[in-house]
Design a protein around this motif. Structure first.
Motif, PDB file in Angstrom:
ATOM      1  N   ALA A  33       0.835  -1.197   0.000  1.00 32.91           N
ATOM      2  CA  ALA A  33       0.000   0.000   0.000  1.00 32.91           C
ATOM      3  C   ALA A  33       0.871   1.248   0.000  1.00 32.91           C
ATOM      4  CB  ALA A  33      -0.928  -0.007   1.213  1.00 32.91           C
ATOM      5  N   ALA A  34       1.975   1.209   0.740  1.00 33.68           N
ATOM      6  CA  ALA A  34       2.863   2.371   0.794  1.00 33.68           C
ATOM      7  C   ALA A  34       3.525   2.615  -0.558  1.00 33.68           C
ATOM      8  CB  ALA A  34       3.912   2.162   1.876  1.00 33.68           C
ATOM      9  N   SER A  35       3.895   1.556  -1.242  1.00 30.41           N
ATOM     10  CA  SER A  35       4.551   1.723  -2.540  1.00 30.41           C
ATOM     11  C   SER A  35       3.610   2.305  -3.574  1.00 30.41           C
ATOM     12  CB  SER A  35       5.121   0.395  -3.023  1.00 30.41           C
ATOM     13  OG  SER A  35       4.083  -0.483  -3.399  1.00 30.41           O
ATOM     14  N   LYS A  36       2.312   2.077  -3.424  1.00 30.29           N
ATOM     15  CA  LYS A  36       1.322   2.618  -4.354  1.00 30.29           C
ATOM     16  C   LYS A  36       0.780   3.958  -3.899  1.00 30.29           C
ATOM     17  CE  LYS A  36       0.707  -0.460  -7.593  1.00 30.29           C
ATOM     18  NZ  LYS A  36       0.819  -0.146  -8.987  1.00 30.29           N
ATOM     19  N   GLY A  37       1.087   4.368  -2.695  1.00 27.25           N
ATOM     20  CA  GLY A  37       0.601   5.636  -2.175  1.00 27.25           C
ATOM     21  C   GLY A  37      -0.878   5.591  -1.833  1.00 27.25           C
ATOM     22  N   MET A  38      -1.354   4.456  -1.336  1.00 26.98           N
ATOM     23  CA  MET A  38      -2.769   4.290  -0.995  1.00 26.98           C
ATOM     24  C   MET A  38      -2.889   3.866   0.460  1.00 26.98           C
ATOM     25  SD  MET A  38      -4.157   1.920  -4.062  1.00 26.98           S
ATOM     26  CE  MET A  38      -3.577   2.077  -5.720  1.00 26.98           C
ATOM     27  N   SER A  39      -4.092   4.012   0.974  1.00 26.26           N
ATOM     28  CA  SER A  39      -4.354   3.472   2.301  1.00 26.26           C
ATOM     29  C   SER A  39      -4.532   1.960   2.166  1.00 26.26           C
ATOM     30  CB  SER A  39      -5.599   4.108   2.915  1.00 26.26           C
ATOM     31  OG  SER A  39      -6.744   3.701   2.203  1.00 26.26           O
ATOM     32  N   ARG A  40      -4.532   1.282   3.286  1.00 27.29           N
ATOM     33  CA  ARG A  40      -4.633  -0.176   3.256  1.00 27.29           C
ATOM     34  C   ARG A  40      -5.952  -0.638   2.644  1.00 27.29           C
ATOM     35  NH1 ARG A  40      -3.037  -4.400   7.907  1.00 27.29           N
ATOM     36  NH2 ARG A  40      -3.640  -6.231   6.735  1.00 27.29           N
ATOM     37  N   GLU A  41      -7.079   0.026   2.970  1.00 24.45           N
ATOM     38  CA  GLU A  41      -8.389  -0.349   2.431  1.00 24.45           C
ATOM     39  C   GLU A  41      -8.435  -0.141   0.916  1.00 24.45           C
ATOM     40  OE1 GLU A  41      -8.232   1.979   5.069  1.00 24.45           O
ATOM     41  OE2 GLU A  41      -8.429   0.378   6.558  1.00 24.45           O
ATOM     42  N   GLU A  42      -7.882   1.003   0.486  1.00 25.43           N
ATOM     43  CA  GLU A  42      -7.852   1.274  -0.947  1.00 25.43           C
ATOM     44  C   GLU A  42      -7.022   0.231  -1.677  1.00 25.43           C
ATOM     45  OE1 GLU A  42      -6.245   5.203  -0.951  1.00 25.43           O
ATOM     46  OE2 GLU A  42      -8.224   6.137  -1.129  1.00 25.43           O
ATOM     47  N   PHE A  43      -5.889  -0.124  -1.078  1.00 22.91           N
ATOM     48  CA  PHE A  43      -5.003  -1.096  -1.693  1.00 22.91           C
ATOM     49  C   PHE A  43      -5.672  -2.471  -1.789  1.00 22.91           C
ATOM     50  CE2 PHE A  43      -1.412  -4.129  -1.605  1.00 22.91           C
ATOM     51  CZ  PHE A  43      -0.784  -3.718  -2.781  1.00 22.91           C
ATOM     52  N   GLU A  44      -6.408  -2.880  -0.734  1.00 24.37           N
ATOM     53  CA  GLU A  44      -7.116  -4.163  -0.775  1.00 24.37           C
ATOM     54  C   GLU A  44      -8.199  -4.153  -1.850  1.00 24.37           C
ATOM     55  OE1 GLU A  44      -8.509  -4.861   3.166  1.00 24.37           O
ATOM     56  OE2 GLU A  44      -6.503  -5.330   3.928  1.00 24.37           O
ATOM     57  N   GLU A  45      -8.919  -3.036  -1.964  1.00 26.30           N
ATOM     58  CA  GLU A  45      -9.940  -2.905  -3.003  1.00 26.30           C
ATOM     59  C   GLU A  45      -9.294  -2.978  -4.388  1.00 26.30           C
ATOM     60  OE1 GLU A  45     -13.586  -2.764  -4.640  1.00 26.30           O
ATOM     61  OE2 GLU A  45     -13.198  -2.872  -2.486  1.00 26.30           O
ATOM     62  N   TYR A  46      -8.155  -2.334  -4.520  1.00 25.75           N
ATOM     63  CA  TYR A  46      -7.410  -2.368  -5.780  1.00 25.75           C
ATOM     64  C   TYR A  46      -6.996  -3.799  -6.126  1.00 25.75           C
ATOM     65  CZ  TYR A  46      -3.433  -1.619  -8.943  1.00 25.75           C
ATOM     66  OH  TYR A  46      -2.556  -1.676  -9.984  1.00 25.75           O
ATOM     67  N   GLN A  47      -6.513  -4.527  -5.148  1.00 26.13           N
ATOM     68  CA  GLN A  47      -6.117  -5.917  -5.371  1.00 26.13           C
ATOM     69  C   GLN A  47      -7.312  -6.777  -5.779  1.00 26.13           C
ATOM     70  OE1 GLN A  47      -3.100  -7.295  -5.464  1.00 26.13           O
ATOM     71  NE2 GLN A  47      -2.158  -5.308  -5.088  1.00 26.13           N
ATOM     72  N   LYS A  48      -8.475  -6.555  -5.135  1.00 27.22           N
ATOM     73  CA  LYS A  48      -9.685  -7.301  -5.493  1.00 27.22           C
ATOM     74  C   LYS A  48     -10.089  -7.019  -6.929  1.00 27.22           C
ATOM     75  CE  LYS A  48     -11.753  -7.551  -0.891  1.00 27.22           C
ATOM     76  NZ  LYS A  48     -12.851  -7.080  -0.044  1.00 27.22           N
ATOM     77  N   GLN A  49     -10.004  -5.741  -7.313  1.00 29.78           N
ATOM     78  CA  GLN A  49     -10.344  -5.372  -8.685  1.00 29.78           C
ATOM     79  C   GLN A  49      -9.428  -6.076  -9.683  1.00 29.78           C
ATOM     80  OE1 GLN A  49     -10.186  -1.063  -8.801  1.00 29.78           O
ATOM     81  NE2 GLN A  49     -12.268  -1.004  -9.605  1.00 29.78           N
ATOM     82  N   LEU A  50      -8.144  -6.107  -9.367  1.00 30.02           N
ATOM     83  CA  LEU A  50      -7.194  -6.779 -10.257  1.00 30.02           C
ATOM     84  C   LEU A  50      -7.539  -8.254 -10.418  1.00 30.02           C
ATOM     85  CD1 LEU A  50      -3.728  -5.283  -9.227  1.00 30.02           C
ATOM     86  CD2 LEU A  50      -5.041  -4.825 -11.293  1.00 30.02           C
ATOM     87  N   VAL A  51      -7.872  -8.910  -9.330  1.00 30.60           N
ATOM     88  CA  VAL A  51      -8.221 -10.328  -9.376  1.00 30.60           C
ATOM     89  C   VAL A  51      -9.500 -10.541 -10.190  1.00 30.60           C
ATOM     90  CG1 VAL A  51      -8.960 -12.293  -7.973  1.00 30.60           C
ATOM     91  CG2 VAL A  51      -7.015 -10.909  -7.252  1.00 30.60           C
ATOM     92  N   GLU A  52     -10.520  -9.690  -9.957  1.00 27.74           N
ATOM     93  CA  GLU A  52     -11.775  -9.812 -10.704  1.00 27.74           C
ATOM     94  C   GLU A  52     -11.559  -9.600 -12.200  1.00 27.74           C
ATOM     95  OE1 GLU A  52     -14.424  -7.033  -8.889  1.00 27.74           O
ATOM     96  OE2 GLU A  52     -14.680  -8.248  -7.073  1.00 27.74           O
TER      97      GLU A  52
END
Length: 157
Positions: A33-52
């Motif tokens: 999350a830090a490497s992407k400059g996002m909060s942890r929740e945003e990063f998890e949502e981003y990861q879910k989107q990538l998987v979907e």
């Protein structure tokens, strides 16, 4: 100048002190999350989107692959070529929700209609370049010749 010294000596000094403060290197190259400059929740949502998105791409790819296999099966049936077990398995895995693309279906239908027409008796007659008038005239002249020959030989006629 300081930049140049840091580039030349920075790695050597880090190795001597054992200092390794980069979070990305601690994660063995994984995104955080830090490497992407996002909060942890945003990063998890981003990861879910990538998987979907990956699942959706894989599903579309499998469908396209099965459609192509279905088309190959149909063409093999049409031209009486031996079937491929791999294509049959791909079509069976995809199930009944396969569609042959409209353009290809139209092409196959046109070819089938053309073949049916060529296979029929009338189709064969139409494809032949025959002058029916000359055939008719020749048949009539042959009949008159046969009739005349029969009259000469037969007293009854």
């Amino acid at each position: 100048m300081a930049f140049l010294l840091q580039q030349m000596l920075g790695d050597k000094i880090k190795n001597m002190t054992g200092g390794n403060n980069d979070a990305e290197e601690n994660e063995a190259g994984k995104e955080t999350a830090a490497s992407k400059g996002m909060s942890r929740e945003e990063f998890e949502e981003y990861q879910k989107q990538l998987v979907e998105e990956k699942i959706e791409r894989d599903k579309e790819f499998a469908t396209k692959k099965a459609e192509r296999a279905n088309l190959r099966v149909l063409l093999r049936d049409k031209y009486r070529i031996p079937q491929s077990a791999q294509d049959d398995a791909t079509v069976q895995m995809a199930g009944d929700d396969l569609d042959v693309p409209e353009e290809l279906a139209k092409m196959v239908e046109e070819e089938e209609e053309q073949e049916e027409m060529n296979d029929s008796f009338m189709g064969k007659l139409q494809n032949m370049d025959v002058d029916f008038d000359s055939i008719k005239a020749k048949a009539q002249s042959t009949m008159t010749e046969v009739k005349q020959a029969a009259e000469e030989k037969c007293v009854m006629m």
